[in-house]
Write a protein that holds these residues in place. Structure first.
Motif, PDB file in Angstrom:
ATOM      1  N   PRO A  49       0.847  -1.201   0.000  1.00  0.00           N
ATOM      2  CA  PRO A  49       0.000   0.000   0.000  1.00  0.00           C
ATOM      3  C   PRO A  49       0.883   1.252   0.000  1.00  0.00           C
ATOM      4  N   PRO A  50       0.299   2.408  -0.290  1.00  0.00           N
ATOM      5  CA  PRO A  50       1.087   3.647  -0.215  1.00  0.00           C
ATOM      6  C   PRO A  50       1.631   3.830   1.197  1.00  0.00           C
ATOM      7  N   PRO A  51       2.821   4.436   1.318  1.00  0.00           N
ATOM      8  CA  PRO A  51       3.381   4.633   2.667  1.00  0.00           C
ATOM      9  C   PRO A  51       2.457   5.464   3.542  1.00  0.00           C
ATOM     10  N   GLN A  52       2.442   5.163   4.821  1.00  0.00           N
ATOM     11  CA  GLN A  52       1.672   5.957   5.766  1.00  0.00           C
ATOM     12  C   GLN A  52       2.473   7.214   6.117  1.00  0.00           C
ATOM     13  N   SER A  53       1.755   8.277   6.350  1.00  0.00           N
ATOM     14  CA  SER A  53       2.392   9.518   6.748  1.00  0.00           C
ATOM     15  C   SER A  53       2.797   9.409   8.216  1.00  0.00           C
ATOM     16  N   GLU A  54       4.021   9.789   8.520  1.00  0.00           N
ATOM     17  CA  GLU A  54       4.508   9.733   9.898  1.00  0.00           C
ATOM     18  C   GLU A  54       4.990  11.115  10.323  1.00  0.00           C
ATOM     19  N   LEU A  55       4.625  11.504  11.499  1.00  0.00           N
ATOM     20  CA  LEU A  55       5.159  12.710  12.101  1.00  0.00           C
ATOM     21  C   LEU A  55       6.386  12.277  12.898  1.00  0.00           C
ATOM     22  N   VAL A  56       7.554  12.756  12.492  1.00  0.00           N
ATOM     23  CA  VAL A  56       8.787  12.349  13.162  1.00  0.00           C
ATOM     24  C   VAL A  56       8.896  13.119  14.476  1.00  0.00           C
ATOM     25  N   PRO A  57       8.866  12.407  15.587  1.00  0.00           N
ATOM     26  CA  PRO A  57       8.955  13.087  16.888  1.00  0.00           C
ATOM     27  C   PRO A  57      10.387  13.560  17.147  1.00  0.00           C
ATOM     28  N   PRO A  58      10.546  14.474  18.100  1.00  0.00           N
ATOM     29  CA  PRO A  58      11.922  14.855  18.454  1.00  0.00           C
ATOM     30  C   PRO A  58      12.639  13.662  19.072  1.00  0.00           C
ATOM     31  N   PRO A  59      13.968  13.605  18.913  1.00  0.00           N
ATOM     32  CA  PRO A  59      14.693  12.468  19.498  1.00  0.00           C
ATOM     33  C   PRO A  59      14.556  12.439  21.017  1.00  0.00           C
ATOM     34  N   PRO A  60      14.564  11.258  21.582  1.00  0.00           N
ATOM     35  CA  PRO A  60      14.477  11.151  23.043  1.00  0.00           C
ATOM     36  C   PRO A  60      15.687  11.820  23.693  1.00  0.00           C
ATOM     37  N   PRO A  61      15.481  12.518  24.795  1.00  0.00           N
ATOM     38  CA  PRO A  61      16.608  13.208  25.443  1.00  0.00           C
ATOM     39  C   PRO A  61      17.539  12.240  26.176  1.00  0.00           C
ATOM     40  N   GLY A  62      18.796  12.623  26.219  1.00  0.00           N
ATOM     41  CA  GLY A  62      19.762  11.909  27.048  1.00  0.00           C
ATOM     42  C   GLY A  62      20.246  10.570  26.561  1.00  0.00           C
ATOM     43  N   ILE A  63      20.034  10.208  25.294  1.00  0.00           N
ATOM     44  CA  ILE A  63      20.518   8.900  24.844  1.00  0.00           C
ATOM     45  C   ILE A  63      21.635   9.023  23.808  1.00  0.00           C
ATOM     46  N   GLY A  64      22.113  10.226  23.551  1.00  0.00           N
ATOM     47  CA  GLY A  64      23.205  10.406  22.593  1.00  0.00           C
ATOM     48  C   GLY A  64      22.679  10.537  21.172  1.00  0.00           C
ATOM     49  N   ALA A  65      23.584  10.352  20.232  1.00  0.00           N
ATOM     50  CA  ALA A  65      23.239  10.501  18.813  1.00  0.00           C
ATOM     51  C   ALA A  65      22.325   9.361  18.360  1.00  0.00           C
ATOM     52  N   VAL A  66      21.246   9.725  17.711  1.00  0.00           N
ATOM     53  CA  VAL A  66      20.323   8.733  17.145  1.00  0.00           C
ATOM     54  C   VAL A  66      19.909   9.182  15.746  1.00  0.00           C
ATOM     55  N   VAL A  67      19.460   8.233  14.952  1.00  0.00           N
ATOM     56  CA  VAL A  67      19.027   8.494  13.582  1.00  0.00           C
ATOM     57  C   VAL A  67      17.621   7.929  13.423  1.00  0.00           C
ATOM     58  N   TRP A  68      16.769   8.659  12.731  1.00  0.00           N
ATOM     59  CA  TRP A  68      15.396   8.210  12.495  1.00  0.00           C
ATOM     60  C   TRP A  68      15.373   7.210  11.348  1.00  0.00           C
ATOM     61  N   GLN A  69      14.796   6.054  11.596  1.00  0.00           N
ATOM     62  CA  GLN A  69      14.544   5.059  10.553  1.00  0.00           C
ATOM     63  C   GLN A  69      13.053   5.104  10.268  1.00  0.00           C
ATOM     64  N   PRO A  70      12.647   5.526   9.058  1.00  0.00           N
ATOM     65  CA  PRO A  70      11.223   5.666   8.768  1.00  0.00           C
ATOM     66  C   PRO A  70      10.494   4.325   8.754  1.00  0.00           C
ATOM     67  N   GLY A  71       9.186   4.408   8.954  1.00  0.00           N
ATOM     68  CA  GLY A  71       8.353   3.208   8.927  1.00  0.00           C
ATOM     69  C   GLY A  71       8.210   2.664   7.512  1.00  0.00           C
ATOM     70  N   HIS A  72       7.707   1.427   7.425  1.00  0.00           N
ATOM     71  CA  HIS A  72       7.521   0.782   6.116  1.00  0.00           C
ATOM     72  C   HIS A  72       6.519  -0.368   6.255  1.00  0.00           C
ATOM     73  N   TRP A  73       6.025  -0.800   5.122  1.00  0.00           N
ATOM     74  CA  TRP A  73       5.094  -1.933   5.096  1.00  0.00           C
ATOM     75  C   TRP A  73       5.861  -3.252   5.090  1.00  0.00           C
ATOM     76  N   MET A  74       5.363  -4.204   5.854  1.00  0.00           N
ATOM     77  CA  MET A  74       5.877  -5.574   5.841  1.00  0.00           C
ATOM     78  C   MET A  74       4.773  -6.483   5.326  1.00  0.00           C
ATOM     79  N   PHE A  75       5.143  -7.423   4.490  1.00  0.00           N
ATOM     80  CA  PHE A  75       4.175  -8.377   3.958  1.00  0.00           C
ATOM     81  C   PHE A  75       4.040  -9.527   4.938  1.00  0.00           C
TER      82      PHE A  75
END
Length: 121
Positions: A49-75
């Motif tokens: 299906p078409p990708p769902q729209s996601e609102l990327v939240p701010p990174p959690p505080p205090g855990i260091g450098a993080v990278v957002w991995q977007p959502g996706h469909w799994m069969f």
């Protein structure tokens, strides 16, 4: 006399052995580069299906450098609901990596679809 003849024959041989050179020992440096890991996780008979729209939240505080991995469909292949949305998430990057290349669905020449797993670059 025989000893002089022997000495005369051996003297050039000793001189020749001094001419033999042993090549210097060379150290070899081997660089091993990990191949890019691309894994086919799932195969589907049709497109996702078409990708769902996601609102990327701010990174959690205090855990260091993080990278957002977007959502996706799994069969899932389950009757009535063959697709399941996997929401995006923040993850810490591996040492020396900073960029996440998202996975995606691609169509094979046979018409089926396959998932190419995301990877770090």
């Amino acid at each position: 006399m025989a000893s002089m003849r022997t000495a005369a024959l051996l003297l050039p041989l000793v001189g020749l052995t001094a001419c033999v050179s042993v090549p210097p020992k060379r150290e070899t440096q081997v660089i091993v580069q990990q191949p890019q890991q691309v894994a086919t996780v799932a195969v589907a008979p049709g497109p996702p299906p078409p990708p769902q729209s996601e609102l990327v939240p701010p990174p959690p505080p205090g855990i260091g450098a993080v990278v957002w991995q977007p959502g996706h469909w799994m069969f899932t292949g389950m009757a009535g609901n063959p697709w399941s949305w996997q929401p995006g998430q923040y993850v810490p990057p591996p040492m020396g990596q900073t960029t996440w290349v998202p996975g995606h669905w691609a169509q094979q020449p046979t018409g089926s679809w396959f998932w190419l797993e995301g990877h770090w670059a």
